[in-house]
Write a protein that holds these residues in place. Sequence first.
Motif, PDB file in Angstrom:
ATOM      1  N   GLU A  45      34.977  51.285  34.120  1.00 54.37           N
ATOM      2  CA  GLU A  45      35.328  52.241  35.159  1.00 54.37           C
ATOM      3  C   GLU A  45      35.988  51.544  36.337  1.00 54.37           C
ATOM      4  O   GLU A  45      36.974  52.037  36.900  1.00 54.37           O
ATOM      5  N   SER A  46      35.457  50.388  36.723  1.00 54.55           N
ATOM      6  CA  SER A  46      36.015  49.648  37.854  1.00 54.55           C
ATOM      7  C   SER A  46      37.413  49.143  37.545  1.00 54.55           C
ATOM      8  O   SER A  46      38.303  49.193  38.401  1.00 54.55           O
ATOM      9  N   ALA A  47      37.602  48.632  36.334  1.00 54.98           N
ATOM     10  CA  ALA A  47      38.922  48.116  35.964  1.00 54.98           C
ATOM     11  C   ALA A  47      39.972  49.213  36.009  1.00 54.98           C
ATOM     12  O   ALA A  47      41.062  49.026  36.571  1.00 54.98           O
ATOM     13  N   TYR A  48      39.663  50.363  35.446  1.00 58.18           N
ATOM     14  CA  TYR A  48      40.631  51.457  35.438  1.00 58.18           C
ATOM     15  C   TYR A  48      40.842  52.064  36.826  1.00 58.18           C
ATOM     16  O   TYR A  48      41.849  52.713  37.074  1.00 58.18           O
ATOM     17  N   ASP A  49      39.888  51.852  37.739  1.00 56.78           N
ATOM     18  CA  ASP A  49      40.019  52.412  39.082  1.00 56.78           C
ATOM     19  C   ASP A  49      40.727  51.461  40.042  1.00 56.78           C
ATOM     20  O   ASP A  49      40.955  51.811  41.189  1.00 56.78           O
ATOM     21  N   ALA A  50      41.078  50.276  39.581  1.00 55.26           N
ATOM     22  CA  ALA A  50      41.641  49.254  40.477  1.00 55.26           C
ATOM     23  C   ALA A  50      43.150  49.365  40.627  1.00 55.26           C
ATOM     24  O   ALA A  50      43.803  48.420  41.055  1.00 55.26           O
ATOM     25  N   PHE A  51      43.715  50.502  40.319  1.00 53.72           N
ATOM     26  CA  PHE A  51      45.169  50.664  40.381  1.00 53.72           C
ATOM     27  C   PHE A  51      45.671  50.466  41.809  1.00 53.72           C
ATOM     28  O   PHE A  51      45.141  51.009  42.763  1.00 53.72           O
ATOM     29  N   PRO A  93      45.726  41.288  38.077  1.00 56.47           N
ATOM     30  CA  PRO A  93      45.246  40.453  36.975  1.00 56.47           C
ATOM     31  C   PRO A  93      43.732  40.476  36.815  1.00 56.47           C
ATOM     32  O   PRO A  93      43.223  40.398  35.698  1.00 56.47           O
ATOM     33  N   SER A  94      42.998  40.586  37.931  1.00 62.36           N
ATOM     34  CA  SER A  94      41.539  40.607  37.834  1.00 62.36           C
ATOM     35  C   SER A  94      41.039  41.842  37.092  1.00 62.36           C
ATOM     36  O   SER A  94      40.006  41.790  36.411  1.00 62.36           O
ATOM     37  N   ALA A  95      41.755  42.955  37.185  1.00 57.84           N
ATOM     38  CA  ALA A  95      41.363  44.159  36.443  1.00 57.84           C
ATOM     39  C   ALA A  95      41.616  43.965  34.957  1.00 57.84           C
ATOM     40  O   ALA A  95      40.798  44.354  34.115  1.00 57.84           O
ATOM     41  N   HIS A  96      42.761  43.350  34.612  1.00 55.19           N
ATOM     42  CA  HIS A  96      43.049  43.047  33.200  1.00 55.19           C
ATOM     43  C   HIS A  96      41.968  42.132  32.624  1.00 55.19           C
ATOM     44  O   HIS A  96      41.492  42.341  31.509  1.00 55.19           O
ATOM     45  N   ALA A  97      41.589  41.107  33.398  1.00 53.45           N
ATOM     46  CA  ALA A  97      40.600  40.145  32.914  1.00 53.45           C
ATOM     47  C   ALA A  97      39.235  40.800  32.727  1.00 53.45           C
ATOM     48  O   ALA A  97      38.545  40.549  31.735  1.00 53.45           O
ATOM     49  N   LEU A 146      44.362  59.093  39.192  1.00 51.20           N
ATOM     50  CA  LEU A 146      43.393  59.500  38.176  1.00 51.20           C
ATOM     51  C   LEU A 146      42.278  58.463  38.122  1.00 51.20           C
ATOM     52  O   LEU A 146      42.525  57.267  38.267  1.00 51.20           O
ATOM     53  N   ARG A 147      41.057  58.920  37.883  1.00 53.17           N
ATOM     54  CA  ARG A 147      39.898  58.027  37.850  1.00 53.17           C
ATOM     55  C   ARG A 147      39.113  58.268  36.557  1.00 53.17           C
ATOM     56  O   ARG A 147      38.683  59.390  36.278  1.00 53.17           O
ATOM     57  N   LEU A 148      38.910  57.218  35.781  1.00 50.62           N
ATOM     58  CA  LEU A 148      38.147  57.318  34.543  1.00 50.62           C
ATOM     59  C   LEU A 148      36.654  57.326  34.839  1.00 50.62           C
ATOM     60  O   LEU A 148      36.166  56.555  35.664  1.00 50.62           O
ATOM     61  N   VAL A 149      35.928  58.209  34.157  1.00 51.76           N
ATOM     62  CA  VAL A 149      34.468  58.259  34.258  1.00 51.76           C
ATOM     63  C   VAL A 149      33.906  58.225  32.839  1.00 51.76           C
ATOM     64  O   VAL A 149      34.387  58.931  31.948  1.00 51.76           O
ATOM     65  N   LEU A 150      32.878  57.381  32.643  1.00 51.07           N
ATOM     66  CA  LEU A 150      32.220  57.255  31.340  1.00 51.07           C
ATOM     67  C   LEU A 150      30.748  57.621  31.501  1.00 51.07           C
ATOM     68  O   LEU A 150      29.885  56.755  31.600  1.00 51.07           O
ATOM     69  N   SER A 155      40.631  58.473  27.170  1.00 47.58           N
ATOM     70  CA  SER A 155      40.991  58.895  28.515  1.00 47.58           C
ATOM     71  C   SER A 155      41.443  57.729  29.385  1.00 47.58           C
ATOM     72  O   SER A 155      42.072  57.938  30.420  1.00 47.58           O
ATOM     73  N   GLY A 156      41.140  56.497  28.966  1.00 48.22           N
ATOM     74  CA  GLY A 156      41.623  55.341  29.696  1.00 48.22           C
ATOM     75  C   GLY A 156      43.138  55.238  29.630  1.00 48.22           C
ATOM     76  O   GLY A 156      43.792  54.865  30.612  1.00 48.22           O
TER      77      GLY A 156
END
Length: 261
Positions: free
Chosen positions: A247-253, A196-200, A68-72, A11-12
């Motif tokens: 979750e935070s990384a995928y939500d940082a769009f 870049p911080s989300a990628h890292a 869209l927001r990923l939830v795990l 789902s990511g």
Amino acid sequence: MICGQAASPRSGALTGWGNAWLAGLVSTDEAIAQIREGSGGPDAPHTVDGQGLALGLGWLRTVGTRRLRLVLPVPGDVSGLPGPPATNREALAAGEAIVVLGPTPLLVLVPSVTAHGPAVEGGLESVHWHSATGAHLPPPPLPLRAAEYELNEAIRTATAALLHLDRAKAGPAVLSVLRERHTDEPTPLLAPGYPPSAHALLAQAVRIASLIDLAARDDGAAVTAEEIDRRSTTLRALSAAVRRACESAYDAFDPSQSMAR
């Protein structure tokens, strides 16, 4: 599910590339190709609410999707899900879900996987996200800096605990990677529009998730029931930090952060 297939769950791919497509940062063809690749089967018939990916993406836009927001979710933590209980149970069983922000009421996409042919013959797996109506707007994931801090603290705690519990059999491969600080530029794991911080952060979460899997294969040098329990508790805490980091990384769009292609 922790974030490693798990740090980049099926789902990511739909979350990240769906956000980029909704913002006009990628073409439909590129979004579909990347969603297929991230869903584990580029040739499999993945669907969104019973439609192929092209029509499924169009449907998301038609119903007013903003992002869209990923939830795990895991047992004991479904705080990112909007309810009702039946929807939460479905998402919990899948280990992942997507909250669709924009429609009123909001929607939840829950994936299921269908196998096509025996695995030994190279069978494909297709992912089918079906929609359900959410009951309320759930709280967002942690901000990136908070999630990064939490993950680093969890890594430090886990390193100390495993060194103490595993003694001479500390699992050199596990401990060495836990101690590593990767300062080189990470390979982008997210779509355009992510800073870049989300990628890292996601790259770090992927690395730690694989180590948790390695460390969980045995009990190390822990021999008493108490030691085994403490070791398991340590790994669960680290796993929770990895999940929240994902979750935070995928939500940082943020479309303004679109990286040079």
